[in-house]
Design a protein around this motif. Structure first.
Motif, PDB file in Angstrom:
ATOM      1  N   LEU A  74       0.995  -1.268  -0.033  1.00 36.54           N
ATOM      2  CA  LEU A  74       0.085  -0.054  -0.029  1.00 36.54           C
ATOM      3  C   LEU A  74       0.911   1.196   0.191  1.00 36.54           C
ATOM      4  O   LEU A  74       1.989   1.349   0.557  1.00 36.54           O
ATOM      5  CB  LEU A  74      -0.954   0.004   1.414  1.00 36.54           C
ATOM      6  N   GLN A  78      -3.405   5.206   1.033  1.00 34.87           N
ATOM      7  CA  GLN A  78      -4.030   4.102   0.291  1.00 34.87           C
ATOM      8  C   GLN A  78      -4.840   2.931   1.341  1.00 34.87           C
ATOM      9  O   GLN A  78      -4.282   2.714   2.188  1.00 34.87           O
ATOM     10  CB  GLN A  78      -3.463   3.310  -0.666  1.00 34.87           C
ATOM     11  N   GLU A  79      -5.943   2.325   0.987  1.00 34.70           N
ATOM     12  CA  GLU A  79      -6.437   1.259   1.886  1.00 34.70           C
ATOM     13  C   GLU A  79      -7.062   0.181   1.119  1.00 34.70           C
ATOM     14  O   GLU A  79      -7.259   0.386  -0.279  1.00 34.70           O
ATOM     15  CB  GLU A  79      -7.559   1.762   2.993  1.00 34.70           C
ATOM     16  N   LYS A  80      -6.845  -1.080   1.618  1.00 30.65           N
ATOM     17  CA  LYS A  80      -7.488  -2.313   0.823  1.00 30.65           C
ATOM     18  C   LYS A  80      -8.107  -2.846   1.875  1.00 30.65           C
ATOM     19  O   LYS A  80      -7.529  -3.234   3.105  1.00 30.65           O
ATOM     20  CB  LYS A  80      -6.279  -3.042   0.232  1.00 30.65           C
TER      21      LYS A  80
END
Length: 225
Positions: A74, A78-80
């Motif tokens: 990442l 940003q994220e997931k």
């Protein structure tokens, strides 16, 4: 889908012989579970997740199975989110079928699954009408006996015919004492003339054995009861 249902015994883990699906196979709709009698717990990753399965032994009599999923690096800000399903509960076949492909195989009938699954399906249908597992088992057993009645009747007839010729067999054994070849020829000739199959009494019983062993495994494995 690549390697179908794959069962690992605890003894295999102890000996370091636990065989797991390869990386490619593990990425195709795979789940991993730990099974007890009547109950199970399982991880079901999302379909598109890259994953790897693992098993291992911890201290003492403890084991673990699991699934590792790859998460891309990442950047700042940003994220997931990665989603997995966790199943913990009884091995109710109608519930397991809705969770993941092949998941109902957690309810393990062993080598006789191909016979046991239809037997359980029929037992469940009967239970839907009578509402009592005890009566359902009795009715299922009666149905199985009715289906196999022609075989059983043939078996009884064959045994009765063998009983009728028993005195002649005894006389032949006395007549051809010490001459096994002549005795066998005389017996075969008598069986041919009387139209008796020496295996006719036991063959129908042998055919029924796998069915009743399957019924035993159904009764032993079904938490529904």
């Amino acid at each position: 889908d690549a390697e179908k249902f794959h069962k690992i015994e605890f003894s295999d883990i102890d000996k370091g012989k636990a065989k797991l699906p390869g990386a490619q196979a593990a990425n195709e709709n795979t789940w991993v579970a730990m099974v007890q009698h009547y109950f199970a717990s399982a991880w079901i990753p999302s379909v598109d997740a890259v994953r790897e399965l693992y098993v291992g032994k911890l201290d003492g009599n403890q084991y673990r199975v699991g699934v590792q999923t790859k998460i891309d690096p990442l950047t700042i800000g940003q994220e997931k989110i990665e989603t997995l399903k966790l199943f913990v509960g009884p091995q109710e076949e109608s519930v397991l079928e809705t969770i993941a492909p092949g998941f109902e195989l957690l309810k393990d009938y062993g080598y006789l699954t191909i016979l046991a699954k239809p037997i359980f399906w029929l037992l469940e249908k009967i239970h839907g009408y009578v509402g009592n597992w005890g009566w359902s088992i009795i009715l299922l057993t009666v149905l199985i006996k009715l289906v196999f009645f022609p075989l059983s009747a043939a078996s009884y007839k064959s045994m009765a015919r063998m009983k009728e010729v028993q005195p002649r067999l005894m006389a032949m054994r006395e007549q051809y004492k010490g001459e096994p070849q002549k005795l066998n020829q005389a017996m075969m000739e008598m069986y041919r003339k009387e139209k008796i199959n020496p295996l006719g009494g036991c063959l129908p019983v042998v055919i029924q054995i796998p069915i009743f062993i399957s019924l035993y495994w159904v009764l032993l494995s079904s938490v529904e009861m």
